[in-house]
Enzyme design. Structure first.
Site, short mmCIF file in Angstrom:
data_model
loop_
_atom_site.label_atom_id
_atom_site.label_comp_id
_atom_site.label_asym_id
_atom_site.label_seq_id
_atom_site.Cartn_x
_atom_site.Cartn_y
_atom_site.Cartn_z
N THR A 14 0.83 -1.21 0.00
CA THR A 14 0.00 0.00 0.00
C THR A 14 0.86 1.26 0.00
O THR A 14 0.70 2.15 -0.83
CB THR A 14 -0.90 -0.01 1.26
OG1 THR A 14 -1.60 -1.24 1.30
CG2 THR A 14 -1.87 1.14 1.26
N VAL A 15 1.80 1.33 0.94
CA VAL A 15 2.56 2.56 1.13
C VAL A 15 3.66 2.70 0.07
O VAL A 15 3.89 3.79 -0.46
CB VAL A 15 3.16 2.60 2.56
CG1 VAL A 15 3.90 3.90 2.76
CG2 VAL A 15 2.07 2.45 3.61
N GLU A 192 -6.76 -5.30 9.55
CA GLU A 192 -6.07 -6.48 9.04
C GLU A 192 -6.89 -7.73 9.35
O GLU A 192 -7.75 -7.72 10.22
CB GLU A 192 -4.72 -6.63 9.75
CG GLU A 192 -3.79 -5.45 9.60
CD GLU A 192 -3.20 -5.34 8.21
OE1 GLU A 192 -3.02 -6.39 7.56
OE2 GLU A 192 -2.95 -4.21 7.76
N LYS A 207 2.95 4.21 18.48
CA LYS A 207 2.95 5.62 18.05
C LYS A 207 3.12 6.55 19.26
O LYS A 207 3.83 7.55 19.19
CB LYS A 207 1.65 5.94 17.32
CG LYS A 207 1.54 5.20 15.99
CD LYS A 207 0.12 5.28 15.46
CE LYS A 207 -0.06 4.57 14.15
NZ LYS A 207 -1.47 4.42 13.78
N GLY A 308 -3.37 4.90 4.91
CA GLY A 308 -3.73 4.87 3.49
C GLY A 308 -2.55 5.30 2.64
O GLY A 308 -1.62 5.97 3.12
#
Ligand SMILES: NC(=O)c1ccc[n+]([C@@H]2O[C@H](COP(=O)([O-])OP(=O)(O)OC[C@H]3O[C@@H](n4cnc5c(N)ncnc54)[C@H](OP(=O)(O)O)[C@@H]3O)[C@@H](O)[C@H]2O)c1
Length: 437
Positions: A14-15, A192, A207, A308
């Protein structure tokens, strides 16, 4: 300095694919803004034949991501494989040792090995950048490390996991239960197949550990983060919270106590109740938001897409532009040797109001037992709601406490654990009276 920055990208999911697209589509803009051309010249992934929706023809392919380290025509390595060990760790440490700057979106890697990797980056005088690792497209690392650098930060907190925020928002607006909404989130690609990293709070904890280090100049310590997820939140809790005037959000909160209070650091990830007029209460769906409080700036709020292809690529490429322009700040804001290790404050010392829900058999004397346990541990009740009799004649007793120390409440609930009237273990959540102004 060459006019072209030659980039090697490991990981084309995705990234990775999003990053290639951005570098391709906005090439002239990037050049105008950083003064050099960014050019992806080499890539690595597992399956060479996979269609990734981006053109990789003409790029050098390395089956082994380490090949990007040895590739003499790669100036900067971008790690988008994921995982806190194995090929990602090997690639990032190898690149830094070889004197190549690294950009990564990998929060697990930074949370687990941040100090060691920052040490390697410093020793070799190269950048290690990870804007994309926290809150996707929100430039919170740069905001804390550079934009707010003149402030003592006292607190940083926010909605750090879009999957959990989507699930809690959807449960509230539709009345559907956790499992049902989780399945929908998986079908939509927000969660997921194994959702545990998200719904058990691990992702948000990674994070938060990174934010804490950047905000307070402390050594990253994932083990100091108290972590709870959202699996046990029911629509009942969401509705009761609403009746009492609150929203339930999974928050990550880090706070630095004043020097008079010992200067310790609090790091907590858990679902909690916040007032609906707080800016975070209206952050819904997959969005992330972070609030930072500094001594001169006051409160500043950042909101945006936390994941995203597009938002994450936006953060990665802005890191690449800094590298291209020769800008690089210390990895966690100060040199590694100056990172502090203040004491970590255990959650048992938390003082605040609490939401407690007890499912009990509806018979005389049960409420008196609850009141006695609370009284014996000096927990006073602010409001009580007893409603929801069902066919089994069980009833939910919902209590909002006055401010109390968590260890007192835990002891009060322990006193009740052997009470035959208790149908299931108590549900307890903190109320975060964070100032909405
Ligand atoms: N997805 C997001 O929105 C998002 C947001 C912020 C941060 N991140 C972080 O960004 C990183 C990548 O996430 P993603 O969602 O893009 O993951 P992904 O879609 O699963 O992609 C992972 C990529 O790594 C490749 N890969 C796996 N093992 C490899 C190996 N041993 N050697 C070479 N390549 C290997 C895979 O190759 P194949 O394609 O050939 O299988 C795949 O292209 C993670 O650290 C994640 O936490 C993701």
């Amino acid at each position: 300095m060459s006019d072209v920055v030659r980039i090697g990208v490991a990981g084309l999911g995705t990234v990775g694919a999003g990053t290639l697209s951005l570098v391709h589509d906005n090439q002239q803009l990037l050049r105008d803004r950083c003064g050099r051309t960014l050019s992806v010249v080499a890539v690595s992934a597992r399956d060479r034949s996979k269609d990734r929706g981006v053109d990789v023809d003409g790029l050098r392919w390395h089956d082994d991501p380490r090949g990007l380290v040895d590739d003499g025509e790669v100036d900067v390595v971008v790690e988008l494989i994921g995982g806190d060990s194995g090929p990602a760790l090997d690639l990032v440490s190898g690149a830094l040792e070889a004197g190549k700057p690294v950009v990564t979106a990998n929060k697990a890697l930074i949370a687990m090995h941040g100090a060691t990797l920052a040490g390697l980056a410093e020793k070799n005088d190269v950048a290690l950048s990870f804007e994309a690792a926290v809150a996707g497209g929100i430039p919170i690392i740069k905001s804390l490390r550079e934009g707010l650098a003149a402030n003592h930060i006292s607190r940083v907190y926010g909605i750090l996991n879009g999957t959990c925020n989507y699930i809690l928002s959807t449960m509230r607006t539709t009345g559907r239960d956790f499992e049902d909404v989780l399945k929908e989130a998986q079908a939509l690609g927000y969660a997921e197949a194994d959702p545990s990293f998200d719904v058990d709070g691990v992702d948000a904890a990674h994070k938060l550990a990174i934010l804490t280090s950047v905000a307070f100049g402390t050594e990253i310590d994932i083990n100091a983060v108290h972590m709870e997820g959202i699996r046990n939140i029911s629509t009942l809790d969401i509705n009761y919270a609403d009746e009492f005037g609150y929203r339930i959000k999974l928050l990550g909160l880090a706070e630095k106590l004043s020097e008079q209070a010992g200067g310790g650091i609090v790091q907590r990830v858990y679902p909690c109740l916040i007032r609906p007029d707080h800016p975070l209460a209206s952050v819904e769906g997959v969005f992330n938001a972070v609030v930072a409080e500094g001594d001169f700036v006051g409160k500043s709020v950042y909101e945006g897409r936390g994941a995203g292809a597009g938002p994450t690529a936006s953060a990665i490429v802005s890191d690449l532009m800094d590298i291209a322009a020769g800008r690089h700040a210390p990895v966690f804001g100060v040199p590694v040797s100056e990172l502090k290790s203040p004491p970590s404050i255990p959650v048992e010392q938390h003082v605040g109001e609490y939401y407690v829900r007890l499912l009990v058999v509806d018979r005389p004397g049960v409420f008196a037992d609850i009141a006695t346990a609370f009284r014996d541990e000096s927990v006073s009740m602010e409001s009580v709601l007893q409603r929801g009799r069902n066919s089994n004649a069980n009833v939910n007793v919902v209590i909002i406490t006055h401010e109390t120390q968590e260890s007192n409440l835990v002891r009060a609930l322990k006193l009740l654990q052997d009470n035959a009237a208790l149908v299931e273990p108590p549900h307890m959540m903190r109320i975060e009276n964070i100032d909405g102004a």
